[in-house]
Enzyme design. Sequence first.
Site, PDB file in Angstrom:
ATOM      1  N   ASP A  86      -0.273  -4.860  -3.772  1.00  0.00           N
ATOM      2  CA  ASP A  86      -1.861  -4.360  -3.665  1.00  0.00           C
ATOM      3  C   ASP A  86      -1.769  -2.812  -3.652  1.00  0.00           C
ATOM      4  O   ASP A  86      -2.592  -2.199  -3.041  1.00  0.00           O
ATOM      5  CB  ASP A  86      -2.607  -4.979  -2.582  1.00  0.00           C
ATOM      6  CG  ASP A  86      -4.080  -5.109  -2.994  1.00  0.00           C
ATOM      7  OD1 ASP A  86      -4.403  -5.485  -3.921  1.00  0.00           O
ATOM      8  OD2 ASP A  86      -4.918  -4.705  -2.239  1.00  0.00           O
TER       9      ASP A  86
ATOM     10  N   SER B  30       0.819  -1.182   0.054  1.00  0.00           N
ATOM     11  CA  SER B  30       0.102   0.220   0.204  1.00  0.00           C
ATOM     12  C   SER B  30       1.100   1.170   0.107  1.00  0.00           C
ATOM     13  O   SER B  30       1.664   1.361  -0.793  1.00  0.00           O
ATOM     14  CB  SER B  30      -0.912  -0.010   1.143  1.00  0.00           C
ATOM     15  OG  SER B  30      -1.918   0.922   0.999  1.00  0.00           O
TER      16      SER B  30
ATOM     17  N   HIS C 149      -7.252  -6.754   1.555  1.00  0.00           N
ATOM     18  CA  HIS C 149      -5.841  -5.621   1.014  1.00  0.00           C
ATOM     19  C   HIS C 149      -4.670  -6.000   1.839  1.00  0.00           C
ATOM     20  O   HIS C 149      -3.391  -5.734   0.928  1.00  0.00           O
ATOM     21  CB  HIS C 149      -6.266  -4.363   1.448  1.00  0.00           C
ATOM     22  CG  HIS C 149      -5.376  -3.235   1.215  1.00  0.00           C
ATOM     23  ND1 HIS C 149      -5.030  -3.217   0.007  1.00  0.00           N
ATOM     24  CD2 HIS C 149      -4.812  -2.297   1.927  1.00  0.00           C
ATOM     25  CE1 HIS C 149      -3.933  -1.793  -0.057  1.00  0.00           C
ATOM     26  NE2 HIS C 149      -3.968  -1.479   1.142  1.00  0.00           N
TER      27      HIS C 149
END
Length: 353
Positions: A162, A137, A316
């Site tokens: 991700d 992230s 996530h």
Amino acid sequence: MMPPLPPKFAPEGGGAKKQRGRSRDFTPLPWTDFFDKKQELNIGSDKFNVYLKGSSGPVFYLLHGGGYSGLTWACMSEELTTRIECRIVAPDLRGHGDTKTDGDNDLSTDRQVQDIASIYTHLFPQDPPPTFVVGHSMGGALAVHVTNRQLIPHLIAVGVIDVVEGSAMDALHGMTNFLRGRPSHFESVEAAIEWCVKTGTVRNVRAARVSMPAQVQPSTAPPGSVLNDMVEEREGEEEEASSTPAAASTVCEWRIDLLQSEQYWTGWFKGLSQLFLGVPAPKLLILAGVDRLDKDLTVGQMQGKFQMIVLPKVGHAVHEDSPDRLADAITTFCVRNKFCEAIGDYHPVYPGC
């Protein structure tokens, strides 16, 4: 909690299956179960906390996402070191975990890139080892920035988990509402872990038990106001009895207010796809869904400029939800590129994508 993408699941149930008839254990797990050493680095007036594991082999420099800490990599590090001989470096970035930066929570790209490079230099002042930078992230974006600028000597690869520019930029519009919709306080660390699992924020209970405690701290607000806030947050909701009741004296809050970092979000992700494609090293992109691949990366992937792996049935927090499958993916990538060899009888499985 984790720009750029909020959890996919509704707060009730989420990705965690209910276990009727018995309660699950939400007590925290110590970092010592996963890492060999916890080291504090004095860099100027700042003190950066770093978790370390292993003594030989290439270094995996692991950068966490917004709101997390180095402990988000605990379970994945445990898995990876059973597959290949390697070293783990997992810092708490500025404003996160046990890192202390004189109240300066400048989370801008330039500030954090400088931090990441300085941490590495302090750990490896001479003869830097082969290094694989991996980020999730926000940390994935920072991994791209720091490697694109060639600030990590002896870089062998970069891995991004991700985060894709297009979907990240789109998700920023809803991130403010998502962060405001979270509980502001928890009755205990155990309650925070339980919330993390039951909302599907992390689907792996063991990972949540080691990573979530570093995301909260004892509340700094007056006890009365905290309890009033908690009551207001519960209004209109059906409360399920907690398996870990706690006294009001253990009330805790988020360690970092991510809403205060909103001014930096665009800087983390804007232009990320082209920067990623421009990194002068082998590149690995791991996603929780193919819908997150934007145009530039789609073209780049078709041209063979990076390897992409999709891990289904994860949220996530890919590295926490499925640390074993992520370790398999990274090991396979490393063995294929001859960065290292698998340990013992472990045989990498080469994916089709």
